[in-house]
Scaffold this motif. Sequence first.
Motif, PDB file in Angstrom:
ATOM      1  N   ARG A 164      -7.062   5.644  -2.238  1.00 19.31           N
ATOM      2  CA  ARG A 164      -7.957   4.884  -1.351  1.00 19.31           C
ATOM      3  C   ARG A 164      -7.711   3.389  -1.457  1.00 19.31           C
ATOM      4  N   LYS A 165      -7.615   2.874  -2.676  1.00 16.38           N
ATOM      5  CA  LYS A 165      -7.398   1.450  -2.868  1.00 16.38           C
ATOM      6  C   LYS A 165      -6.063   1.005  -2.291  1.00 16.38           C
ATOM      7  N   CYS A 166      -5.027   1.823  -2.442  1.00 14.56           N
ATOM      8  CA  CYS A 166      -3.709   1.477  -1.887  1.00 14.56           C
ATOM      9  C   CYS A 166      -3.774   1.379  -0.369  1.00 14.56           C
ATOM     10  N   LEU A 167      -4.467   2.314   0.270  1.00 14.00           N
ATOM     11  CA  LEU A 167      -4.568   2.307   1.729  1.00 14.00           C
ATOM     12  C   LEU A 167      -5.347   1.095   2.234  1.00 14.00           C
ATOM     13  N   ILE A 168      -6.430   0.761   1.581  1.00 21.00           N
ATOM     14  CA  ILE A 168      -7.205  -0.403   1.999  1.00 21.00           C
ATOM     15  C   ILE A 168      -6.398  -1.684   1.826  1.00 21.00           C
ATOM     16  N   ALA A 169      -5.609  -1.758   0.773  1.00 15.24           N
ATOM     17  CA  ALA A 169      -4.798  -2.943   0.515  1.00 15.24           C
ATOM     18  C   ALA A 169      -3.538  -2.987   1.371  1.00 15.24           C
ATOM     19  N   GLY A 170      -3.158  -1.853   1.983  1.00 13.56           N
ATOM     20  CA  GLY A 170      -1.953  -1.822   2.802  1.00 13.56           C
ATOM     21  C   GLY A 170      -0.679  -1.609   2.009  1.00 13.56           C
ATOM     22  N   ILE A 171      -0.779  -0.896   0.887  1.00 13.14           N
ATOM     23  CA  ILE A 171       0.390  -0.561   0.067  1.00 13.14           C
ATOM     24  C   ILE A 171       0.891   0.809   0.497  1.00 13.14           C
ATOM     25  N   PRO A 172       2.153   0.956   0.948  1.00 14.40           N
ATOM     26  CA  PRO A 172       2.604   2.214   1.541  1.00 14.40           C
ATOM     27  C   PRO A 172       3.095   3.279   0.567  1.00 14.40           C
ATOM     28  N   ILE A 173       3.438   2.887  -0.681  1.00 14.45           N
ATOM     29  CA  ILE A 173       4.040   3.831  -1.631  1.00 14.45           C
ATOM     30  C   ILE A 173       3.399   3.652  -2.999  1.00 14.45           C
ATOM     31  N   VAL A 174       3.014   4.773  -3.620  1.00  9.03           N
ATOM     32  CA  VAL A 174       2.514   4.743  -4.991  1.00  9.03           C
ATOM     33  C   VAL A 174       3.242   5.826  -5.775  1.00  9.03           C
ATOM     34  N   ALA A 175       3.732   5.459  -6.951  1.00 10.80           N
ATOM     35  CA  ALA A 175       4.480   6.397  -7.789  1.00 10.80           C
ATOM     36  C   ALA A 175       3.986   6.305  -9.223  1.00 10.80           C
ATOM     37  N   SER A 176       3.975   7.449  -9.912  1.00  8.49           N
ATOM     38  CA  SER A 176       3.487   7.488 -11.283  1.00  8.49           C
ATOM     39  C   SER A 176       4.345   8.417 -12.130  1.00  8.49           C
ATOM     40  N   ARG A 177       4.371   8.139 -13.415  1.00  7.46           N
ATOM     41  CA  ARG A 177       5.022   9.059 -14.335  1.00  7.46           C
ATOM     42  C   ARG A 177       4.140  10.270 -14.608  1.00  7.46           C
ATOM     43  N   GLY A 178       2.865  10.182 -14.175  1.00  5.58           N
ATOM     44  CA  GLY A 178       1.912  11.246 -14.421  1.00  5.58           C
ATOM     45  C   GLY A 178       1.676  12.130 -13.207  1.00  5.58           C
ATOM     46  N   ALA A 179       0.589  12.879 -13.278  1.00  3.33           N
ATOM     47  CA  ALA A 179       0.253  13.856 -12.249  1.00  3.33           C
ATOM     48  C   ALA A 179      -0.558  13.200 -11.136  1.00  3.33           C
ATOM     49  N   THR A 180      -0.996  14.027 -10.193  1.00  9.44           N
ATOM     50  CA  THR A 180      -1.893  13.582  -9.135  1.00  9.44           C
ATOM     51  C   THR A 180      -2.990  14.630  -8.971  1.00  9.44           C
ATOM     52  N   THR A 181      -3.867  14.425  -8.007  1.00 13.49           N
ATOM     53  CA  THR A 181      -4.929  15.383  -7.737  1.00 13.49           C
ATOM     54  C   THR A 181      -4.802  15.898  -6.313  1.00 13.49           C
ATOM     55  N   THR A 182      -5.453  17.017  -6.043  1.00 12.16           N
ATOM     56  CA  THR A 182      -5.363  17.602  -4.700  1.00 12.16           C
ATOM     57  C   THR A 182      -5.990  16.682  -3.657  1.00 12.16           C
ATOM     58  N   LEU A 183      -7.110  16.022  -4.009  1.00 15.24           N
ATOM     59  CA  LEU A 183      -7.752  15.140  -3.047  1.00 15.24           C
ATOM     60  C   LEU A 183      -6.881  13.924  -2.746  1.00 15.24           C
TER      61      LEU A 183
END
Length: 256
Positions: free
Chosen positions: A199-218
């Motif tokens: 949500r924060k990335c979308l509001i800020a206008g950041i198109p790509i997020v990557a992590s060494r960890g997992a993610t969630t279904t939501l």
Amino acid sequence: MFKKLPILRVMGDSFSEELHPVVEEVPVAVIVNGRHTLTSMTSPVMLREFVIGYLYTERIIRSLDDIESIRIEDATVSVLTKNPFEILVSKKTVLSGCGGTSSFLDSTHLPQAPQGFQISPGVIQSAVKAGLESDLHVETGGIHIVGLFDKEGVAIRIVEDIGRHNALDRLIGFSLEAGIDLSGTFIICSGRISSEIARKCLIAGIPIVASRGATTTLAVTIAKQANLTLIGFVRSNRMNIYSGAERIAGAQTLSG
């Protein structure tokens, strides 16, 4: 960011008294137009940037122009906006472990991620590796990392905090003050990609997020709806692309 505290170290059958670095966690109160809006358990650095990023991603402000003044006194940050009667907020407490503040997330009201560039898997992998080489992260093992990179993979700013959401708010606040066009950047993080990170990335206008960890279904659901590129388990030469594969050079566009 850390203090050395006395510990009793156990190695097999041996015991030794030592000093060990432990990251700091402090309560920071945010007062907006005289109203107690937020108490955040956070690292005691970059408080101005953190508050700006938080107010922006919570849509309490729409731009830096909405802020009349910011005053920092000890562990209290007081903000005065130019239109105080138009900004109504509720008091919240954000713990260092979660960072989420929205009791209900309506993903249909989130903006679409900006289009415009592709990057290679190698750029993502190098950025994640570089971000996690933070001395504080290595020494304490108790800090989250969020890094902002340009499309060439050059680090713009690396931010550390006990909470990954706080670190992202700091990065967004820093970018707003520096006038950085976030549509041409991507972020890497050390922890799980939650719906709040997306949500924060979308509001800020950041198109790509990557992590060494997992993610969630939501987080994946939100990313697909808003065309955010979401990548997890970036380790060595591997990664999982959950959405927005068209931004990664050589990848097939994922359906659904």
